[in-house]
Structure formats: C-alpha cells, structure tokens
Design a protein around this motif. Sequence first.
Motif, PDB file in Angstrom:
ATOM      1  N   LEU A  90       1.789  12.502  43.400  1.00 30.95           N
ATOM      2  CA  LEU A  90       2.811  12.610  44.442  1.00 30.95           C
ATOM      3  C   LEU A  90       4.110  13.174  43.881  1.00 30.95           C
ATOM      4  O   LEU A  90       4.732  14.068  44.479  1.00 30.95           O
ATOM      5  N   GLY A  91       4.517  12.692  42.710  1.00 32.88           N
ATOM      6  CA  GLY A  91       5.744  13.184  42.102  1.00 32.88           C
ATOM      7  C   GLY A  91       5.692  14.664  41.788  1.00 32.88           C
ATOM      8  O   GLY A  91       6.675  15.390  41.977  1.00 32.88           O
ATOM      9  N   SER A  92       4.536  15.152  41.311  1.00 33.76           N
ATOM     10  CA  SER A  92       4.420  16.572  40.985  1.00 33.76           C
ATOM     11  C   SER A  92       4.428  17.429  42.248  1.00 33.76           C
ATOM     12  O   SER A  92       4.980  18.543  42.251  1.00 33.76           O
ATOM     13  N   LEU A  93       3.855  16.934  43.348  1.00 35.38           N
ATOM     14  CA  LEU A  93       3.916  17.663  44.616  1.00 35.38           C
ATOM     15  C   LEU A  93       5.347  17.803  45.095  1.00 35.38           C
ATOM     16  O   LEU A  93       5.805  18.885  45.487  1.00 35.38           O
ATOM     17  N   VAL A  94       6.082  16.694  45.055  1.00 31.73           N
ATOM     18  CA  VAL A  94       7.483  16.717  45.494  1.00 31.73           C
ATOM     19  C   VAL A  94       8.318  17.615  44.590  1.00 31.73           C
ATOM     20  O   VAL A  94       9.136  18.420  45.062  1.00 31.73           O
ATOM     21  N   ALA A  95       8.110  17.498  43.272  1.00 37.96           N
ATOM     22  CA  ALA A  95       8.879  18.311  42.331  1.00 37.96           C
ATOM     23  C   ALA A  95       8.620  19.801  42.553  1.00 37.96           C
ATOM     24  O   ALA A  95       9.553  20.623  42.536  1.00 37.96           O
ATOM     25  N   GLY A  96       7.354  20.170  42.755  1.00 38.05           N
ATOM     26  CA  GLY A  96       7.036  21.570  43.003  1.00 38.05           C
ATOM     27  C   GLY A  96       7.714  22.094  44.252  1.00 38.05           C
ATOM     28  O   GLY A  96       8.254  23.207  44.263  1.00 38.05           O
ATOM     29  N   ALA A  97       7.707  21.284  45.327  1.00 40.98           N
ATOM     30  CA  ALA A  97       8.355  21.702  46.568  1.00 40.98           C
ATOM     31  C   ALA A  97       9.863  21.841  46.397  1.00 40.98           C
ATOM     32  O   ALA A  97      10.476  22.792  46.888  1.00 40.98           O
ATOM     33  N   VAL A  98      10.476  20.904  45.664  1.00 38.49           N
ATOM     34  CA  VAL A  98      11.931  20.946  45.473  1.00 38.49           C
ATOM     35  C   VAL A  98      12.342  22.138  44.619  1.00 38.49           C
ATOM     36  O   VAL A  98      13.328  22.826  44.915  1.00 38.49           O
ATOM     37  N   PHE A  99      11.590  22.415  43.547  1.00 42.56           N
ATOM     38  CA  PHE A  99      11.958  23.522  42.660  1.00 42.56           C
ATOM     39  C   PHE A  99      11.833  24.883  43.340  1.00 42.56           C
ATOM     40  O   PHE A  99      12.392  25.874  42.857  1.00 42.56           O
ATOM     41  N   GLY A 100      11.122  24.928  44.454  1.00 40.57           N
ATOM     42  CA  GLY A 100      11.018  26.188  45.187  1.00 40.57           C
ATOM     43  C   GLY A 100      12.164  26.433  46.151  1.00 40.57           C
ATOM     44  O   GLY A 100      12.179  27.451  46.856  1.00 40.57           O
ATOM     45  N   THR A 101      13.162  25.536  46.179  1.00 44.96           N
ATOM     46  CA  THR A 101      14.271  25.638  47.133  1.00 44.96           C
ATOM     47  C   THR A 101      14.980  26.991  47.090  1.00 44.96           C
ATOM     48  O   THR A 101      15.272  27.569  48.156  1.00 44.96           O
ATOM     49  N   PRO A 102      15.321  27.552  45.902  1.00 41.18           N
ATOM     50  CA  PRO A 102      15.997  28.867  45.911  1.00 41.18           C
ATOM     51  C   PRO A 102      15.200  29.942  46.649  1.00 41.18           C
ATOM     52  O   PRO A 102      15.775  30.774  47.354  1.00 41.18           O
ATOM     53  N   ALA A 103      13.868  29.919  46.490  1.00 39.23           N
ATOM     54  CA  ALA A 103      13.050  30.917  47.188  1.00 39.23           C
ATOM     55  C   ALA A 103      13.109  30.708  48.692  1.00 39.23           C
ATOM     56  O   ALA A 103      13.160  31.682  49.459  1.00 39.23           O
ATOM     57  N   TYR A 104      13.143  29.443  49.136  1.00 34.67           N
ATOM     58  CA  TYR A 104      13.208  29.178  50.572  1.00 34.67           C
ATOM     59  C   TYR A 104      14.523  29.695  51.134  1.00 34.67           C
ATOM     60  O   TYR A 104      14.571  30.249  52.236  1.00 34.67           O
ATOM     61  N   VAL A 105      15.604  29.491  50.396  1.00 35.29           N
ATOM     62  CA  VAL A 105      16.922  29.933  50.860  1.00 35.29           C
ATOM     63  C   VAL A 105      16.947  31.450  51.005  1.00 35.29           C
ATOM     64  O   VAL A 105      17.439  32.000  52.004  1.00 35.29           O
ATOM     65  N   VAL A 106      16.386  32.158  50.006  1.00 33.21           N
ATOM     66  CA  VAL A 106      16.352  33.624  50.073  1.00 33.21           C
ATOM     67  C   VAL A 106      15.515  34.087  51.257  1.00 33.21           C
ATOM     68  O   VAL A 106      15.895  35.016  51.991  1.00 33.21           O
ATOM     69  N   MET A 107      14.387  33.442  51.478  1.00 36.75           N
ATOM     70  CA  MET A 107      13.532  33.818  52.607  1.00 36.75           C
ATOM     71  C   MET A 107      14.251  33.619  53.927  1.00 36.75           C
ATOM     72  O   MET A 107      14.191  34.464  54.825  1.00 36.75           O
TER      73      MET A 107
END
Length: 215
Positions: A37-54
């Motif tokens: 669960l922690g790795s799923l959440v961490a992966g989603a959070v670390f992708g935040t810059p890409a979401y902002v650009v999109m």
Amino acid sequence: MHRVRVDRSHPDVVDVVLREGAGPLVFAARRWPGEALGSLVAGAVFGTPAYVVMALAFMPGPGPLWAAVGIAAVLGLLVNTLVIVYGAFRDVTRLRFSPAAAPDTLTVVRSARTDRPRPLADVRQIWIEHSVVESYVRGRKPASVKITLYVLLRNGHRVRPAALPPWTTDTTALHQELERILAPAGVQVDLVVQRRVQSPPWLGVSGGGSTGGGA
C-alpha cells in the motif's frame, strides 16, 4: 518464533544465525504485503509534477489524469517489489567465524551466496543498534522496535546491515555472545540502545527520549 541463535554444532566453525528457515523469495513474499500500500501511494504522489503539467498544458480532462495516477502507482509498486526481492537475496543470514576455538576468519553468508572468507584483522568493529520508540501512553508496549547488526571493515566499507527479529532478539545476550566469540581476535563489539517516546497524535512532532550505549 524465530530468534537469533549461535550454532556451535560444527566443530570447525561458529555460526551466528541471523535468519533461517525461509528462503529469500519466501522472505520477500512475507515482507511484500506490509509495503504494498505504501509503495502504491508513494508512486502516485511522486507523479504529481507530471499531473500538473498534463493539467496545465493539455487540459485532457479527468480520465487521462486518473490513468496517469494509476500508472505511476503501479510503477511505484513494481520498483518497490524489485527492491524487496533484491534485498532478500542480498541480506546477510549468518556470520560464520572459524576456527571455532579462536576465530581469525569471518565469512558472510547471504541468502543467495556465501562471500569469500576474510581475515578478522580486516574487521574494525561490529555493533548492534537497538532503536525503541516507546508509546506515549504509559504502560503500553513499545510502538516500534528496530534492531540492526553492522559490520564495519577497516577499509571503511560496511557489510550490508542485517535486520534482526525486533520482538524476539535479546540484544544484550547477543552482544555478550559476540564478545565471547571475538575476544581472542580483539574485535570491538558494541551495543547501542536508543530510546525515544512517541509523540501523541495531536502534537505532530517527535517526543524526547534518551539514548544509551553498551560495551
């Protein structure tokens, strides 16, 4: 329940058994659910810059954004799984000292292989780090315990730490046993105990504690 033990069954060697029984894949499989669960959440959070650009550049709507979040979460899970499996094969399971009567050689035994024997003269220090986080509620058992064994070589390199069973390892007894084994070789063996009190959830900061050392 597994405990660290000293195996003197072989007349020529003394084994300090840090982990036994399960193979590396079984050990990794047992560890994986607690971190998934922690790795799923961490992966989603670390992708935040890409979401902002999109969102700012392409305005694609919620569908592609959610797809990107899912892909980042799965990638985080995959990376963490590979790290767990790699660590399970590299983790130290035994420290082997020979000859048994007056050791002058150390062999590090891992899950997947056995390192080449090295003279104990190459070992500068062995120490056990025992970290305890006490519950903020008086009388309750500790919130967490972490025990790690380190082997420091004279060239400055450190053998990959081996995590020991936190609730079943008597670090004082292990420290004394290692001292007895390594006394003829003059290798320094230390026990470092660190304690701190868990902060109440309404404070949100680390509480104070005390640190003590042995040997």
